[in-house]
Motif scaffolding. Structure first.
Motif, PDB file in Angstrom:
ATOM      1  N   ALA A  13       0.826  -1.204   0.000  1.00 48.91           N
ATOM      2  CA  ALA A  13       0.000   0.000   0.000  1.00 48.91           C
ATOM      3  C   ALA A  13       0.863   1.259   0.000  1.00 48.91           C
ATOM      4  O   ALA A  13       0.568   2.222  -0.708  1.00 48.91           O
ATOM      5  CB  ALA A  13      -0.927  -0.008   1.218  1.00 48.91           C
ATOM      6  N   GLU A  35       9.882   0.150   8.448  1.00 48.02           N
ATOM      7  CA  GLU A  35      10.701  -0.367   9.564  1.00 48.02           C
ATOM      8  C   GLU A  35      11.486  -1.609   9.174  1.00 48.02           C
ATOM      9  O   GLU A  35      12.500  -1.940   9.783  1.00 48.02           O
ATOM     10  CB  GLU A  35       9.827  -0.657  10.786  1.00 48.02           C
ATOM     11  N   GLU A  36      11.026  -2.333   8.138  1.00 49.76           N
ATOM     12  CA  GLU A  36      11.764  -3.540   7.738  1.00 49.76           C
ATOM     13  C   GLU A  36      13.071  -3.123   7.060  1.00 49.76           C
ATOM     14  O   GLU A  36      13.161  -2.037   6.495  1.00 49.76           O
ATOM     15  CB  GLU A  36      10.918  -4.393   6.790  1.00 49.76           C
ATOM     16  N   ARG A  43       4.505  -9.641  -0.823  1.00 53.59           N
ATOM     17  CA  ARG A  43       4.311 -10.608   0.255  1.00 53.59           C
ATOM     18  C   ARG A  43       3.668 -11.921  -0.217  1.00 53.59           C
ATOM     19  O   ARG A  43       4.033 -12.998   0.284  1.00 53.59           O
ATOM     20  CB  ARG A  43       3.415  -9.988   1.335  1.00 53.59           C
ATOM     21  N   LYS A  48       4.224 -19.118  -1.052  1.00 56.59           N
ATOM     22  CA  LYS A  48       4.029 -19.895  -2.286  1.00 56.59           C
ATOM     23  C   LYS A  48       5.408 -20.183  -2.887  1.00 56.59           C
ATOM     24  O   LYS A  48       6.106 -21.077  -2.416  1.00 56.59           O
ATOM     25  CB  LYS A  48       3.129 -19.113  -3.259  1.00 56.59           C
ATOM     26  N   VAL A  81       8.569   4.580  12.631  1.00 55.55           N
ATOM     27  CA  VAL A  81       7.910   5.764  13.186  1.00 55.55           C
ATOM     28  C   VAL A  81       7.377   5.397  14.565  1.00 55.55           C
ATOM     29  O   VAL A  81       6.687   4.393  14.733  1.00 55.55           O
ATOM     30  CB  VAL A  81       6.754   6.235  12.266  1.00 55.55           C
ATOM     31  N   ARG A 127       4.880 -13.832   8.191  1.00 55.01           N
ATOM     32  CA  ARG A 127       4.382 -12.535   7.705  1.00 55.01           C
ATOM     33  C   ARG A 127       5.424 -11.820   6.841  1.00 55.01           C
ATOM     34  O   ARG A 127       5.107 -11.248   5.828  1.00 55.01           O
ATOM     35  CB  ARG A 127       4.002 -11.656   8.897  1.00 55.01           C
ATOM     36  N   ASP A 275      -3.784  -3.091   4.768  1.00 60.02           N
ATOM     37  CA  ASP A 275      -4.172  -4.006   5.843  1.00 60.02           C
ATOM     38  C   ASP A 275      -4.413  -3.318   7.189  1.00 60.02           C
ATOM     39  O   ASP A 275      -5.014  -3.919   8.078  1.00 60.02           O
ATOM     40  CB  ASP A 275      -3.067  -5.061   6.067  1.00 60.02           C
ATOM     41  N   SER A 291      -5.789  -7.819   1.497  1.00 56.31           N
ATOM     42  CA  SER A 291      -5.516  -8.307   0.145  1.00 56.31           C
ATOM     43  C   SER A 291      -4.719  -7.281  -0.640  1.00 56.31           C
ATOM     44  O   SER A 291      -4.730  -6.084  -0.324  1.00 56.31           O
ATOM     45  CB  SER A 291      -6.826  -8.591  -0.593  1.00 56.31           C
ATOM     46  N   VAL A 292      -4.076  -7.784  -1.667  1.00 50.49           N
ATOM     47  CA  VAL A 292      -3.291  -6.923  -2.553  1.00 50.49           C
ATOM     48  C   VAL A 292      -4.209  -5.913  -3.237  1.00 50.49           C
ATOM     49  O   VAL A 292      -3.900  -4.722  -3.314  1.00 50.49           O
ATOM     50  CB  VAL A 292      -2.560  -7.806  -3.592  1.00 50.49           C
ATOM     51  N   TRP A 320      -6.896 -13.996  -4.269  1.00 51.06           N
ATOM     52  CA  TRP A 320      -6.544 -15.308  -4.816  1.00 51.06           C
ATOM     53  C   TRP A 320      -5.713 -16.090  -3.801  1.00 51.06           C
ATOM     54  O   TRP A 320      -5.135 -15.520  -2.876  1.00 51.06           O
ATOM     55  CB  TRP A 320      -5.772 -15.176  -6.137  1.00 51.06           C
TER      56      TRP A 320
HETATM   57  C1  LIG Z   1       2.374 -14.985   3.361  1.00 48.62           C
HETATM   58  C2  LIG Z   1       1.329 -14.079   2.796  1.00 48.62           C
HETATM   59  C3  LIG Z   1       0.661 -14.463   1.643  1.00 48.62           C
HETATM   60  C4  LIG Z   1      -0.324 -13.636   1.092  1.00 48.62           C
HETATM   61  N1  LIG Z   1      -0.972 -14.036  -0.038  1.00 48.62           N
HETATM   62  C5  LIG Z   1      -1.884 -13.208  -0.605  1.00 48.62           C
HETATM   63  C6  LIG Z   1      -2.538 -13.577  -1.814  1.00 48.62           C
HETATM   64  O1  LIG Z   1      -2.331 -14.660  -2.349  1.00 48.62           O
HETATM   65  N2  LIG Z   1      -3.413 -12.695  -2.355  1.00 48.62           N
HETATM   66  C7  LIG Z   1      -3.674 -11.467  -1.782  1.00 48.62           C
HETATM   67  O2  LIG Z   1      -4.481 -10.687  -2.325  1.00 48.62           O
HETATM   68  N3  LIG Z   1      -3.072 -11.117  -0.622  1.00 48.62           N
HETATM   69  C8  LIG Z   1      -2.195 -11.949  -0.032  1.00 48.62           C
HETATM   70  N4  LIG Z   1      -1.581 -11.584   1.138  1.00 48.62           N
HETATM   71  C9  LIG Z   1      -1.970 -10.312   1.781  1.00 48.62           C
HETATM   72  C10 LIG Z   1      -1.213  -9.144   1.176  1.00 48.62           C
HETATM   73  O3  LIG Z   1       0.141  -9.436   1.073  1.00 48.62           O
HETATM   74  C11 LIG Z   1      -1.453  -7.944   2.056  1.00 48.62           C
HETATM   75  O4  LIG Z   1      -2.831  -7.670   2.032  1.00 48.62           O
HETATM   76  C12 LIG Z   1      -0.672  -6.731   1.582  1.00 48.62           C
HETATM   77  O5  LIG Z   1       0.702  -6.982   1.648  1.00 48.62           O
HETATM   78  C13 LIG Z   1      -1.026  -5.532   2.437  1.00 48.62           C
HETATM   79  O6  LIG Z   1      -0.164  -4.495   2.142  1.00 48.62           O
HETATM   80  P1  LIG Z   1       0.104  -3.332   3.198  1.00 48.62           P
HETATM   81  O7  LIG Z   1       1.080  -2.414   2.538  1.00 48.62           O
HETATM   82  O8  LIG Z   1      -1.172  -2.804   3.693  1.00 48.62           O
HETATM   83  O9  LIG Z   1       0.781  -4.034   4.453  1.00 48.62           O
HETATM   84  P2  LIG Z   1       2.171  -4.744   4.602  1.00 48.62           P
HETATM   85  O10 LIG Z   1       2.531  -5.472   3.375  1.00 48.62           O
HETATM   86  O11 LIG Z   1       2.098  -5.497   5.887  1.00 48.62           O
HETATM   87  O12 LIG Z   1       3.209  -3.537   4.765  1.00 48.62           O
HETATM   88  C14 LIG Z   1       3.203  -2.679   5.875  1.00 48.62           C
HETATM   89  C15 LIG Z   1       4.621  -2.279   6.208  1.00 48.62           C
HETATM   90  O13 LIG Z   1       4.583  -1.239   7.180  1.00 48.62           O
HETATM   91  C16 LIG Z   1       5.632  -1.449   8.091  1.00 48.62           C
HETATM   92  N5  LIG Z   1       5.363  -0.712   9.334  1.00 48.62           N
HETATM   93  C17 LIG Z   1       4.426  -0.999  10.267  1.00 48.62           C
HETATM   94  N6  LIG Z   1       4.502  -0.099  11.280  1.00 48.62           N
HETATM   95  C18 LIG Z   1       5.498   0.770  10.972  1.00 48.62           C
HETATM   96  C19 LIG Z   1       6.047   1.911  11.632  1.00 48.62           C
HETATM   97  N7  LIG Z   1       5.588   2.329  12.814  1.00 48.62           N
HETATM   98  N8  LIG Z   1       7.068   2.576  11.034  1.00 48.62           N
HETATM   99  C20 LIG Z   1       7.546   2.152   9.827  1.00 48.62           C
HETATM  100  N9  LIG Z   1       7.067   1.078   9.167  1.00 48.62           N
HETATM  101  C21 LIG Z   1       6.059   0.392   9.735  1.00 48.62           C
HETATM  102  C22 LIG Z   1       5.620  -2.961   8.269  1.00 48.62           C
HETATM  103  O14 LIG Z   1       6.827  -3.419   8.823  1.00 48.62           O
HETATM  104  C23 LIG Z   1       5.426  -3.415   6.820  1.00 48.62           C
HETATM  105  O15 LIG Z   1       6.657  -3.543   6.153  1.00 48.62           O
HETATM  106  C24 LIG Z   1      -0.614 -12.400   1.722  1.00 48.62           C
HETATM  107  C25 LIG Z   1       0.061 -12.025   2.888  1.00 48.62           C
HETATM  108  C26 LIG Z   1       1.022 -12.855   3.424  1.00 48.62           C
HETATM  109  C27 LIG Z   1       1.730 -12.449   4.680  1.00 48.62           C
END
Ligand SMILES: Cc1cc2nc3c(=O)[nH]c(=O)nc-3n(C[C@H](O)[C@H](O)[C@H](O)COP(=O)(O)OP(=O)(O)OC[C@H]3O[C@@H](n4cnc5c(N)ncnc54)[C@H](O)[C@@H]3O)c2cc1C
Length: 409
Positions: A13, A35-36, A43, A48, A81, A127, A275, A291-292, A320
């Motif tokens: 996101a 933070e990573e 992800r 997979k 943060v 995760r 998320d 989800s993505v 998916w």
């Molecule tokens: C193993 C796995 C398989 C998946 N398979 C699917 C799939 O097949 N299809 C699908 O649609 N979705 C799938 N998903 C879900 C999808 O990956 C997530 O919905 C998506 O990554 C969400 O993106 P995001 O950016 O919101 O969160 P994230 O990808 O979790 O990224 C958030 C980032 O913010 C960072 N962060 C948090 N707090 C702080 C802070 N205070 N300061 C700085 N950084 C911070 C975290 O460390 C992280 O790196 C899967 C997830 C996982 C874990």
């Protein structure tokens, strides 16, 4: 000069929000804080192809340094943060002080839900890339694996472990698989698939504790008193949205940072996507998606809103999951359906199930039928009518509904 737009969270996101802001015409500074220790990565392949050894960490990276530099996105990894001060419009960093912002986007994602008493060696959550690097290493030595949680991630992992020849037991508290997300029929199909491929399923089973030797897990004790031997345990019991930063800053949260379809939070200068959010729907209820698609669409909505455009996220949700050689693609919802029809052949895992509420199509789950899924997305997004008879009739081409109507002369 304006302060930068700051995005917290360098995942799907966060990166999408940054790129969408550039696409929408933001020309000021743009800082993405993660933070990573890694640049933004995909992800979904973790559970997979990555664990299967079919893709490397490098291949999961979303954009190389050149692409980020071309878009002038300042990605700072290893940068957490700690606190947001909404009144002063400042974020406080764990290291390196503080940053003023013009607008703030929260894209902090979610974290794996921990299981009490699971702090033993050999027990993992799944995760992050680092989690998976550790799991991949531990899996080489493991013969017997227990997966706690029969949701998408646990089952994708179970499929990988079986393909690697491991003995796998899945423990699920509900009486069916993926119960939070899919209809009974899909749960049944997947139970059959996993049993066929050699997984031992323990449905309706709770975890009472672990057995260990020298701090290393040796088994999982179930609620009925039995023990399943394990060299490696994966805990896949859902996630917790990372909403604490927002909540501490006084931003409204309830099972996620509350946003509207345009990504607005309760603070007019703070937006959120992915998320970490719970989206307020037109009927007043909150919807949490992990989800993505949700991450991408909400990020685009946030960027548009920041640039004074109105592009809400209203598309039908889709998702998916890949387990063995079966790709499940879901669009819309099966929740609350009162009728369903099958198109294709369930026995060979090549079918779609169409869900109806009254006369209205509300969702489609497709197994190895990508064409049905793609058609379903268009049908639902455009609100096109499809009858159960048409859905079940293989000779009825779904894309016929998209062709412009011809008028008789
Ligand atoms: C193993 C796995 C398989 C998946 N398979 C699917 C799939 O097949 N299809 C699908 O649609 N979705 C799938 N998903 C879900 C999808 O990956 C997530 O919905 C998506 O990554 C969400 O993106 P995001 O950016 O919101 O969160 P994230 O990808 O979790 O990224 C958030 C980032 O913010 C960072 N962060 C948090 N707090 C702080 C802070 N205070 N300061 C700085 N950084 C911070 C975290 O460390 C992280 O790196 C899967 C997830 C996982 C874990």
């Amino acid at each position: 000069m304006n302060p930068p737009i700051v995005i917290v969270g360098a995942g799907q996101a966060g990166l999408q929000a940054a790129e969408a802001l550039r696409a929408e015409g933001w020309q000021g500074d743009l800082i993405l804080l993660g933070e990573e220790p890694h640049a933004p990565y995909h992800r979904p392949p973790l559970s997979k192809t990555y664990l299967m050894g079919e893709s490397s960490a490098e291949q999961l990276t979303m954009r190389g340094p050149d692409a980020l530099a071309r878009k002038a996105i300042d990605v700072r990894t290893g940068c957490r943060v700690e606190r947001i001060d909404c009144a002063e419009k400042i974020v406080h960093l764990e290291k390196d002080g503080r940053l003023a912002y013009h607008r703030l986007v929260l894209a902090t994602g979610a974290r794996a839900r921990p299981l009490a008493g699971a702090g033993l060696q050999g027990v993992f959550m799944l995760r992050t890339l680092d989690d998976c690097a550790h799991i991949a290493k531990a899996m080489q030595q493991a013969g017997e694996i227990v997966v706690i949680g029969g949701g998408f991630i646990g089952l994708e992992f179970a499929a990988v472990a079986r393909k690697k020849g491991k003995s796998v037991t899945v423990i699920e508290a509900a009486d069916r698989l993926m119960a939070r997300a899919v209809a009974d029929s899909i749960s049944e199909i997947y139970a059959r698939l996993h049993i066929q491929r050699g997984v031992a399923l323990r449905l309706g089973s709770t975890v009472a504790g672990f057995t260990e030797s020298g701090g290393r897990v040796t088994g999982v004790v179930l609620g009925d008193g039995s023990t399943v031997h394990a060299d490696l345990v994966i805990v896949g019991i859902g996630v917790i949205p990372n909403q604490e930063l927002a909540a501490a800053a006084g931003i409204a949260c309830e099972s996620g940072v509350i946003v509207d379809a345009n990504g607005r939070t309760s603070d007019p200068f703070v937006f959120a996507c992915g998320d970490c959010t719970a989206m307020r729907l037109a009927n007043g209820s909150l919807r949490r998606l992990e989800s993505v698609q949700n991450a991408i669409e909400q990020a685009k909505a946030c960027a548009a809103t920041i640039m004074d455009k109105d592009r809400p996220f209203i598309a039908a949700p889709w998702f998916w999951s890949d387990q063995y050689d079966v790709k499940l693609q879901m669009v819309g919802t099966s929740s609350g359906h009162d009728a369903s029809v099958i198109r294709g052949d369930i026995s060979t895992f090549k079918c779609s199930i169409f869900y109806f509420r009254g006369p209205k199509l509300i969702g489609i789950d497709s197994l190895n039928r990508p064409q049905d899924h793609m058609a379903g997305r268009r049908l639902l997004d455009q609100g096109l009518g499809l009858t159960p008879q048409q859905a079940a009739d293989e000779s009825f081409a779904l894309n016929r509904l998209f062709q412009p109507e011809t008028t008789a002369t």
